[in-house]
Design a protein around this motif. Structure first.
Motif, PDB file in Angstrom:
ATOM      1  N   ARG A   1      42.951 -51.583 -32.129  1.00  0.00           N
ATOM      2  CA  ARG A   1      42.854 -52.482 -31.173  1.00  0.00           C
ATOM      3  C   ARG A   1      41.531 -52.144 -30.158  1.00  0.00           C
ATOM      4  N   SER A   2      41.593 -50.729 -30.028  1.00  0.00           N
ATOM      5  CA  SER A   2      40.527 -50.464 -29.045  1.00  0.00           C
ATOM      6  C   SER A   2      38.926 -50.462 -29.805  1.00  0.00           C
TER       7      SER A   2
ATOM      8  N   SER B   1      38.031 -52.771 -31.785  1.00  0.00           N
ATOM      9  CA  SER B   1      37.739 -54.354 -31.914  1.00  0.00           C
ATOM     10  C   SER B   1      37.095 -55.203 -30.941  1.00  0.00           C
ATOM     11  N   THR B   2      37.069 -54.339 -29.855  1.00  0.00           N
ATOM     12  CA  THR B   2      36.670 -55.196 -28.606  1.00  0.00           C
ATOM     13  C   THR B   2      35.175 -55.812 -28.632  1.00  0.00           C
TER      14      THR B   2
ATOM     15  N   ALA C   1      35.397 -58.623 -30.752  1.00  0.00           N
ATOM     16  CA  ALA C   1      36.127 -60.093 -29.993  1.00  0.00           C
ATOM     17  C   ALA C   1      35.051 -60.737 -29.211  1.00  0.00           C
TER      18      ALA C   1
ATOM     19  N   ARG D   1      51.167 -56.720 -34.753  1.00  0.00           N
ATOM     20  CA  ARG D   1      51.569 -55.428 -33.873  1.00  0.00           C
ATOM     21  C   ARG D   1      52.864 -54.764 -34.148  1.00  0.00           C
TER      22      ARG D   1
ATOM     23  N   ARG E   1      49.244 -62.707 -34.566  1.00  0.00           N
ATOM     24  CA  ARG E   1      49.017 -61.236 -33.991  1.00  0.00           C
ATOM     25  C   ARG E   1      50.019 -60.543 -33.470  1.00  0.00           C
TER      26      ARG E   1
ATOM     27  N   ASP F   1      42.281 -60.307 -24.477  1.00  0.00           N
ATOM     28  CA  ASP F   1      40.908 -60.554 -24.949  1.00  0.00           C
ATOM     29  C   ASP F   1      40.695 -62.111 -25.087  1.00  0.00           C
TER      30      ASP F   1
ATOM     31  N   TYR G   1      36.644 -59.806 -36.382  1.00  0.00           N
ATOM     32  CA  TYR G   1      37.536 -59.061 -35.360  1.00  0.00           C
ATOM     33  C   TYR G   1      38.812 -58.870 -35.564  1.00  0.00           C
ATOM     34  N   LEU G   2      39.638 -59.769 -36.403  1.00  0.00           N
ATOM     35  CA  LEU G   2      40.866 -59.904 -36.897  1.00  0.00           C
ATOM     36  C   LEU G   2      41.338 -58.807 -37.575  1.00  0.00           C
TER      37      LEU G   2
ATOM     38  N   HIS H   1      40.963 -55.615 -35.943  1.00  0.00           N
ATOM     39  CA  HIS H   1      42.118 -55.357 -34.982  1.00  0.00           C
ATOM     40  C   HIS H   1      43.282 -54.776 -35.598  1.00  0.00           C
ATOM     41  N   ARG H   2      43.679 -55.263 -36.546  1.00  0.00           N
ATOM     42  CA  ARG H   2      44.655 -54.680 -37.422  1.00  0.00           C
ATOM     43  C   ARG H   2      44.840 -53.200 -37.428  1.00  0.00           C
TER      44      ARG H   2
END
Length: 408
Positions: free
Chosen positions: A318-319, A321-322, A325, A108, A104, A231, A310-311, A314-315
Motif C-alpha cells: 500500500r505504501s 502505490s501512492t 494513485a 486487504r 479493495r 487516496d 495502481y491497483l 496496491h495489492r
C-alpha cells in the motif's frame, strides 16, 4: 459472422451465448433511445436482464462468479453500453464504484459479503449529495442507534442516480459525532422512497432525483466509516465512468450523423459537390469527429491503465502505490479537462453537415449534446483545470475527496 458489438463483447471476454444475449438487449436499447429520452423512462427490466447476464460482476474473478475484467476492459464495456443508451451506463455508475471499494476491502483481507451479492446479480445505487446551502462537507443525513443494537438512517438526498433500479443503495450519512459513513441500505426497506423528480434536460431516464430515508434500518456490518485521508482512487473511478459514458455518446453521435450523411440525397446549390458524402467540407467535419472520439477513447484508456497499475501495486504494498494513485488521478483529470469540451464541440459542429432535417425530434440528435453537457456539469472541468494548474505551479496535491455546498 458476429455483429461489431458482439465481436467487442467476445474480445472483452464474454462467453458467446452471453455476448449474443447482451448484444440483443443493447440493440433494443439503441433502437428505443430516442423514445426513452422523450418519455424520461428506461425499462427497469433491461437492468435486471443485464445483471442476470453478469454485467455487474465482470470485475470479480471467475472463481468468485465474475469474468476477471481489468479496469481498461470495464471502461471499454461501459462506453459500449453508453453507445446504446447512456442513461444505462450512468445508472450503473454507483454500482461499479461500490464494486471497486468492495474489491479493495477484499484484497486487504476482509470478508466482504457484498461481493457475493454482486456475483448473484445484485445492483447497487447511490445517495450521496444533499441539496441546500449548507456548508460544503456537511452531511445532514443521520445515523441513529436503536435499542435493539441496530441503526436507523434518516435524511433526504438528491442526484440519487441508479437507486430506483438498485437492490442496495450506498448512502452517505453522519453519526452523532459528525463522522461520515458509507451506509449500504436495502432499497426495499419500508423507510426508503425514491422520487422520479429529476428534471434535468439530459440523462433524462436515470431517475437522478430524490431519495428519502425515514428510519430505514441497517445493521453494523452495513456501516463503513470513510477515511478522511483516503487516496484518490474512488474519485478516479467515479470520473472514469462519466468519461467512458461520454466517449460512448460521442461514438453514437458520430455513427448517427455519418449514417445520415451517407444516405442524404439533398444538398445545397452553392455547395462544392453534388452530394453531402462527397463534399470536402462535410468530410472534414466527420474526420474531425472521428479524431475527437479516437483521442477521447485513448485518453480514457491511458487513465484506466494507470489506475490498473495502481491497483496491481496496491495489492503488493500500500505504501509503495501512492505515486501510482496520484498519477492515475492526474491522468483522469487531464482527460476530463480535454474530453468534455472536445465532444461538446463535436455535438454542435455535426449539425453543419446537413440542413434543418437534422433537427427533427424523430432523430433526437440534440439528446447527444444534452447528455454530454449533463455529464460534464457533474464535476465541472474548469475547477479541475485550476487544481491541475495549482499542482504544477505550487506542488499541491489534487483533492481526493470533494463536496458541493456553501464555502465559508
Amino acid at each position: 459472422m458476429p455483429e461489431p458489438r458482439q465481436r467487442t463483447l467476445l474480445a472483452l471476454g464474454f462467453p458467446e451465448s452471453k455476448a449474443v444475449q447482451i448484444d440483443d438487449i443493447l440493440t433494443d436499447l439503441a433502437g428505443a433511445a430516442v423514445a426513452v429520452d422523450a418519455e424520461r423512462v428506461l425499462d427497469p427490466d433491461c437492468v435486471k436482464q443485464l445483471s442476470a447476464l453478469g454485467i455487474g460482476a465482470v470485475r470479480l474473478e471467475p472463481a468468485d462468479g465474475g469474468l476477471g475484467f481489468s479496469l481498461p476492459a470495464l471502461f471499454e464495456l461501459l462506453a459500449l453500453i453508453a453507445h446504446a443508451d447512456s442513461n444505462l451506463t450512468q445508472i450503473l455508475r454507483a454500482h461499479f464504484i461500490a464494486t471497486e471499494e468492495f474489491l479493495r476491502d477484499s484484497n486487504r483481507g476482509a470478508d466482504v459479503p457484498w461481493l457475493r451479492e454482486i456475483a448473484c446479480g445484485a445492483v447497487f445505487g447511490n445517495a450521496t449529495t444533499e441539496l441546500g446551502s449548507h456548508q460544503a462537507g456537511t452531511v445532514n443525513t443521520r445515523i441513529t442507534s436503536r435499542a435493539d443494537g441496530k441503526y436507523s438512517i434518516s435524511g433526504t438526498k438528491f442526484y440519487a442516480t441508479g437507486s430506483a433500479y438498485a437492490d442496495w443503495i450506498q448512502v452517505l450519512a453522519a453519526d452523532e459525532n459528525g463522522s461520515h459513513y458509507n451506509v449500504t441500505v436495502d432499497r426495499f426497506d419500508g423507510g426508503v422512497a425514491i422520487d422520479n423528480d429529476w428534471d434535468g434536460f439530459g440523462q433524462r431516464a436515470t431517475v437522478s432525483g430524490s431519495a428519502r430515508f425515514d428510519g430505514a434500518v441497517v445493521e453494523e456490518h452495513q456501516l463503513c466509516r470513510i477515511d478522511a485521508d483516503s487516496d484518490p482512487f474512488t474519485d478516479t473511478v467515479a470520473q472514469l465512468v462519466h468519461l467512458s459514458t461520454m466517449v460512448g455518446i460521442g461514438a453514437r453521435l458520430l455513427d448517427d450523423v455519418t449514417e445520415q450523411v451517407r444516405s442524404r440525397e439533398r444538398h445545397y446549390s452553392h455547395a462544392s459537390e453534388t452530394t453531402a458524402a462527397g463534399d470536402a467540407q462535410v468530410q472534414e467535419i466527420i474526420g474531425r469527429g472521428i479524431a475527437a472520439v479516437s483521442v477521447s477513447k485513448s485518453s480514457v484508456r491511458s487513465a484506466a491503465e494507470a489506475t490498473q497499475d495502481y491497483l496491481d501495486a496496491h495489492r503488493v504494498s500500500r505504501s509503495d502505490s501512492t505515486q501510482l494513485a496520484e498519477r492515475a488521478h492526474h491522468l483522469t483529470n487531464h482527460a476530463q479537462v480535454v474530453i468534455a469540451p472536445l465532444l461538446l464541440a463535436l455535438a454542435g459542429d455535426v449539425f453543419e453537415v446537413g440542413g434543418a432535417s437534422l433537427l427533427s425530434s424523430r432523430m433526437g440528435l440534440d439528446r447527444h449534446w444534452r447528455n454530454l453537457r449533463t455529464l460534464a456539469s457533474h464535476n465541472p472541468a474548469t475547477f479541475k483545470a485550476r487544481v491541475l494548474g495549482e499542482s504544477a505551479l505550487l506542488g499541491t496535491s489534487l483533492p481526493s475527496v470533494w463536496y458541493s455546498g456553501r464555502r465559508e
